[in-house]
Design a protein around this motif. Structure first.
Motif, short mmCIF file in Angstrom:
data_model
loop_
_atom_site.label_atom_id
_atom_site.label_comp_id
_atom_site.label_asym_id
_atom_site.label_seq_id
_atom_site.Cartn_x
_atom_site.Cartn_y
_atom_site.Cartn_z
N ILE A 40 87.08 -58.80 -42.56
CA ILE A 40 85.63 -58.81 -42.61
C ILE A 40 85.14 -59.84 -43.62
CG2 ILE A 40 83.58 -57.41 -43.12
CD1 ILE A 40 85.55 -54.95 -42.60
N LEU A 41 84.13 -60.59 -43.20
CA LEU A 41 83.38 -61.45 -44.10
C LEU A 41 82.02 -60.79 -44.27
CD1 LEU A 41 82.79 -64.05 -45.71
CD2 LEU A 41 82.20 -65.14 -43.53
N LEU A 42 81.62 -60.55 -45.51
CA LEU A 42 80.36 -59.88 -45.81
C LEU A 42 79.37 -60.89 -46.37
CD1 LEU A 42 78.57 -57.39 -46.24
CD2 LEU A 42 79.75 -57.04 -48.42
N ALA A 43 78.19 -60.98 -45.74
CA ALA A 43 77.15 -61.91 -46.18
C ALA A 43 75.86 -61.15 -46.47
CB ALA A 43 76.91 -62.99 -45.12
N ASP A 44 75.47 -61.15 -47.73
CA ASP A 44 74.22 -60.52 -48.15
C ASP A 44 73.81 -61.20 -49.45
OD1 ASP A 44 72.36 -58.54 -49.48
OD2 ASP A 44 72.74 -57.50 -47.59
N ASP A 45 72.52 -61.46 -49.61
CA ASP A 45 72.07 -62.17 -50.80
C ASP A 45 71.89 -61.27 -52.02
OD1 ASP A 45 69.92 -61.13 -49.26
OD2 ASP A 45 68.49 -62.37 -50.32
N HIS A 46 72.13 -59.99 -51.89
CA HIS A 46 72.02 -59.06 -53.01
C HIS A 46 73.41 -58.66 -53.49
CE1 HIS A 46 68.11 -58.56 -50.91
NE2 HIS A 46 67.68 -58.66 -52.17
N PRO A 47 73.80 -59.08 -54.69
CA PRO A 47 75.15 -58.77 -55.20
C PRO A 47 75.43 -57.27 -55.27
CG PRO A 47 74.08 -60.38 -56.62
CD PRO A 47 73.06 -59.94 -55.63
N ALA A 70 76.72 -65.26 -50.38
CA ALA A 70 75.41 -64.89 -50.93
C ALA A 70 74.26 -65.51 -50.17
CB ALA A 70 75.34 -65.28 -52.41
N ASP A 71 74.53 -66.41 -49.24
CA ASP A 71 73.47 -67.01 -48.43
C ASP A 71 74.05 -67.46 -47.09
OD1 ASP A 71 74.32 -69.89 -48.52
OD2 ASP A 71 73.84 -69.72 -50.65
N GLY A 72 73.17 -67.87 -46.21
CA GLY A 72 73.59 -68.23 -44.86
C GLY A 72 74.51 -69.43 -44.79
N GLN A 73 74.26 -70.44 -45.59
CA GLN A 73 75.12 -71.62 -45.57
C GLN A 73 76.53 -71.28 -46.03
OE1 GLN A 73 72.97 -74.55 -47.91
NE2 GLN A 73 71.94 -75.35 -46.09
N GLU A 74 76.62 -70.47 -47.09
CA GLU A 74 77.93 -70.05 -47.58
C GLU A 74 78.62 -69.17 -46.53
OE1 GLU A 74 79.99 -68.08 -51.56
OE2 GLU A 74 77.88 -67.64 -51.15
N ALA A 75 77.88 -68.32 -45.86
CA ALA A 75 78.46 -67.47 -44.81
C ALA A 75 79.05 -68.32 -43.69
CB ALA A 75 77.40 -66.53 -44.25
N LEU A 76 78.34 -69.35 -43.28
CA LEU A 76 78.82 -70.23 -42.21
C LEU A 76 80.07 -70.99 -42.66
CD1 LEU A 76 78.24 -71.07 -39.35
CD2 LEU A 76 76.65 -72.78 -40.23
N ASP A 90 73.58 -59.88 -43.36
CA ASP A 90 72.16 -59.54 -43.49
C ASP A 90 71.36 -60.50 -42.61
OD1 ASP A 90 69.77 -58.48 -44.37
OD2 ASP A 90 69.95 -59.22 -46.40
N ILE A 91 70.21 -60.07 -42.17
CA ILE A 91 69.34 -60.96 -41.39
C ILE A 91 68.61 -61.92 -42.32
CG2 ILE A 91 67.25 -61.09 -39.97
CD1 ILE A 91 68.04 -58.49 -38.69
N ASP A 92 68.02 -61.38 -43.37
CA ASP A 92 67.21 -62.18 -44.29
C ASP A 92 68.05 -62.69 -45.45
OD1 ASP A 92 64.85 -61.58 -42.82
OD2 ASP A 92 64.73 -59.64 -43.83
N MET A 93 68.37 -63.99 -45.40
CA MET A 93 69.13 -64.61 -46.49
C MET A 93 68.56 -66.00 -46.74
SD MET A 93 73.12 -63.64 -45.93
CE MET A 93 73.26 -64.42 -44.33
N PRO A 94 68.76 -66.51 -47.96
CA PRO A 94 68.32 -67.87 -48.26
C PRO A 94 69.14 -68.92 -47.51
CG PRO A 94 68.95 -66.68 -50.28
CD PRO A 94 69.30 -65.82 -49.11
N HIS A 95 68.56 -70.08 -47.37
CA HIS A 95 69.17 -71.29 -46.79
C HIS A 95 69.36 -71.23 -45.29
CE1 HIS A 95 69.57 -72.62 -50.87
NE2 HIS A 95 70.39 -71.63 -51.17
N LEU A 96 69.97 -70.19 -44.77
CA LEU A 96 70.08 -69.96 -43.33
C LEU A 96 69.98 -68.45 -43.13
CD1 LEU A 96 73.14 -72.00 -41.92
CD2 LEU A 96 70.74 -72.31 -41.34
N SER A 118 70.65 -54.83 -41.78
CA SER A 118 69.26 -55.02 -42.18
C SER A 118 68.59 -53.71 -42.55
CB SER A 118 68.48 -55.67 -41.04
OG SER A 118 67.15 -55.91 -41.43
N THR A 119 67.49 -53.84 -43.26
CA THR A 119 66.63 -52.69 -43.52
C THR A 119 65.59 -52.55 -42.42
OG1 THR A 119 65.13 -54.01 -44.86
CG2 THR A 119 66.89 -52.83 -46.03
N HIS A 120 65.43 -53.60 -41.61
CA HIS A 120 64.42 -53.58 -40.55
C HIS A 120 64.81 -52.59 -39.46
CE1 HIS A 120 62.39 -57.07 -42.21
NE2 HIS A 120 63.55 -57.70 -42.25
N THR A 121 63.89 -51.73 -39.12
CA THR A 121 64.15 -50.77 -38.05
C THR A 121 63.26 -51.03 -36.83
OG1 THR A 121 62.61 -49.19 -39.06
CG2 THR A 121 64.95 -48.95 -39.63
#
Length: 190
Positions: A40-47, A70-76, A90-96, A118-121
């Protein structure tokens, strides 16, 4: 004494070419599918969120967190480098955004399963994720057991959507079309 070849040289089969491409895509690492842990690769901007998720996933013997972003570019970048089985993003992250990362991965590395977090429901978010190519959607409010179930389900090639979201989407569809089963009559899995 001269040696003889008993079998004439053959050209590689399509299967062996695909296997070689998969090994190269995984950085030259060939992993046995038997007794394999889900990578698993985990991507979320909140540590704090990442640490919490990693903490409970590490307790599962069949799961392995191979990286964090910590952000979309790093996740990619890490998805390309590590080629995990599942990207939990996460859906909402900086950069991407997680959506943008998902769209790129569908084209470049379609074997990586993407599970949106996400927190979005709102069912509209779920539909956008599916359109981007996500294999599932789990809300951050879910229990640890639901997270594990979501990861295992998408890794097995099946879609997973948090039950409350799936029920809300079904309610919306039924109200809009006037057709279909009554959501109250469906089981939790349905």
């Amino acid at each position: 004494m001269k040696s003889r070849t008993l079998f004439p040289p053959t050209s590689p089969s399509p299967g062996s070419i695909r296997l070689r491409a998969q090994v190269e895509a995984a950085g030259g690492r060939l992993r046995s599918r038997a007794n394999q842990r889900i990578r698993i690769l985990l991507a979320d901007d909140h540590p704090v969120v990442r640490r919490g998720i990693v903490s409970f996933l590490e307790r599962r013997p069949n799961l392995e967190v191979v990286g964090e972003a910590a952000d979309g570019q790093e996740a990619l970048r890490k998805a390309r480098e590590l080629v995990p089985d599942v990207l939990l993003t996460d859906i909402d992250m900086p950069h991407l955004t997680g959506l943008a990362v998902t769209e790129v991965l569908r084209k470049e590395l379609p074997n990586i399963k993407v599970l949106m977090l996400s927190t979005h429901t709102n069912t509209e978010f779920v539909l956008r994720c599916v359109q981007a190519g996500a294999n599932g959607y789990v809300v951050k409010q879910a229990s640890p057991d639901e997270f594990v179930q979501a990861i295992e389900t998408v890794n097995a090639g099946q879609p997973f959507f948090s039950p409350d979201l799936a029920r809300a989407a079904l309610n919306q569809m039924v109200r809009g079309s006037g057709q279909g089963p009554d959501p109250a009559d469906l089981t939790a899995r349905e």
